[in-house]
Enzyme design. Structure first.
Site, mmCIF file in Angstrom:
data_model
loop_
_atom_site.group_PDB
_atom_site.id
_atom_site.type_symbol
_atom_site.label_atom_id
_atom_site.label_comp_id
_atom_site.label_asym_id
_atom_site.label_seq_id
_atom_site.Cartn_x
_atom_site.Cartn_y
_atom_site.Cartn_z
ATOM 1 N N LYS A 204 28.490 97.104 4.606
ATOM 2 C CA LYS A 204 29.597 97.987 4.986
ATOM 3 C C LYS A 204 29.074 99.242 5.678
ATOM 4 O O LYS A 204 29.610 99.686 6.704
ATOM 5 C CB LYS A 204 30.408 98.364 3.747
ATOM 6 C CG LYS A 204 31.464 99.445 3.982
ATOM 7 C CD LYS A 204 32.484 98.997 5.021
ATOM 8 C CE LYS A 204 33.423 100.139 5.421
ATOM 9 N NZ LYS A 204 34.342 100.532 4.366
ATOM 10 N N CYS A 258 35.196 106.792 7.926
ATOM 11 C CA CYS A 258 34.048 105.887 7.770
ATOM 12 C C CYS A 258 32.840 106.260 8.610
ATOM 13 O O CYS A 258 31.754 106.506 8.078
ATOM 14 C CB CYS A 258 34.489 104.458 8.100
ATOM 15 S SG CYS A 258 35.687 103.769 6.933
#
Length: 399
Positions: A204, A258
């Site tokens: 991720k 993110c």
């Protein structure tokens, strides 16, 4: 497994809760914000996602989904709370994750599955989550199953992404991965890849760091091109004619929850081998100041220039303003004493009725975020917009 408790009902948790409720699970959406709990129980979506609101309106979803302020007994506990960056220490703030796990410890039973969707540094499950779960008196991996399944969604397109994106199922053992796969297969149409918890966490972070590094390269090329008097858009177009080159378009910086955050989580676990990653992070972090400097140069010949900035979101065609470089640019200019008005047709707090009205009598129009709506309105009314301005100076970046 029939009952699922989702801790945290924001951009990540609420969509997951809705999809699970539509799949037939009994779902409890837990949030510390009483207004969000009330909104869930009233069938009102607090995030701007049309498809999800339509799902929330379905009778079976309303029947299966309830909002609560505290957890309850369940078969599955899913953690989807924020993991912000500690700005001073530049490490992951796991306080919300820890609080979430501690909140359902009293309700844990043998056979339960715990899923962490929140973005976390590698080894978090093994070094933080497992010791917490052991406080229940149950053995993790046998009595309790644990899996890290990092979210993959994009605000503004949540329904499409939560259904069709591939997902990583990172169990601490195979039994955990298989149990979590059963849950996600109820609504995910993308592929489900089984791996371990550390690999899932690193993947991720790698995904968003890869994007950050490539954006930084494009941004640095743009700065070099500016110094040489070269049109960076043309230069990238021509460079990309090479069969093995695909340079991204530069921008005003990097925002969202993110990309500007995740690279730091990799550095946190391995500072020695993250030199390139941190260089990219620095380049992208410096872009708002460089863009603000370019705007200052554009208006330096004007006396007390009145500036209109278009675009507050962190990227085109989204309403999300988290870590927005556009807002940082505006704040930098305001700190220098410039009068700047900020508008964005997709963000409620910055909405406007007509571009013609907001530019009336202004000196400079700066397009910071190229929403399709902004570009179409600007290009279709360019001459009329200029006629409304006192000094028709229009600044656009890399469009």
């Amino acid at each position: 497994m029939t009952k699922i408790v989702v801790i945290g009902t924001g951009y990540v948790g609420l969509p997951a809760a809705i999809m699970l409720a539509r799949s037939g699970y009994t779902v409890v959406g837990v949030d510390i914000d009483k207004k969000i709990v009330e909104a869930i129980n009233n069938g009102v979506l607090h995030i701007d996602e049309k498809e999800l609101q339509e799902l929330l309106n379905l009778q079976e979803v309303r029947k299966n989904l309830i909002g609560m302020a505290t957890p309850s007994q369940a078969d599955v506990f899913m953690v989807a709370v924020p993991t912000p960056l500690d700005d001073r220490k530049k490490i992951c703030d796991l306080s919300h994750v820890i609080s979430a796990v501690e909140s359902f410890l009293p309700y844990l039973e043998k056979g339960n599955l715990v899923i962490i969707e929140s973005t976390i540094p590698p080894l978090t499950c093994r070094e933080i989550i497992i010791p917490l779960l052991k406080k229940s008196g149950l053995e993790v991996g046998t009595d309790i199953l644990l899996c890290h399944c990092p979210e993959r969604i994009l605000p503004g397109n949540v329904f499409e992404e939560i259904v069709h994106n591939d997902r990583l199922i990172g169990g601490i053992n195979r039994k955990s991965s298989l149990a979590a796969r059963e849950i996600y297969s109820s609504f995910v149409q993308g592929d489900l890849y089984l791996t371990d918890d550390v690999t899932a966490a690193l993947c991720k972070l790698m995904e968003n760091t890869y994007r950050d590094v490539n954006i930084a390269l494009a941004n640095e090329f743009a700065l070099v091109a500016e110094g040489l008097g070269v049109d960076i858009k043309e230069a990238i177009f021509l460079a990309n004619k090479h069969p093995r080159v695909n340079i991204l378009n530069p921008g005003i910086g990097v925002g969202g929850h993110c990309i500007p955050i995740d690279p730091w989580f990799i550095k946190e676990v391995d500072p020695k081998h993250t030199n390139l990653i941190m260089t990219a992070r620095r380049i992208n972090d410096e872009m708002p100041e460089k863009i603000a400097s370019q705007i200052r140069k554009k208006v330096r010949d004007l006396v007390k220039p009145q500036i209109v900035a278009l675009g507050a979101a962190y990227k085109p065609d989204t309403y999300d303003i988290r870590e927005s470089p556009a807002i940082k640019i505006v704040n930098l200019l305001r700190e220098d004493g410039y009068q700047v008005e900020l508008y964005d047709p997709l963000v409620k707090e910055y909405a406007y009725d007509s571009l013609l009205d907001v530019v009336e009598g202004k000196d400079c129009l700066v397009v910071l975020v190229e929403h399709k709506k902004i570009v179409e309105e600007l290009e279709s009314n360019l001459e009329l917009i200029k006629s409304r301005m006192r000094n028709p100076l229009i600044v656009r970046f890399y469009l």
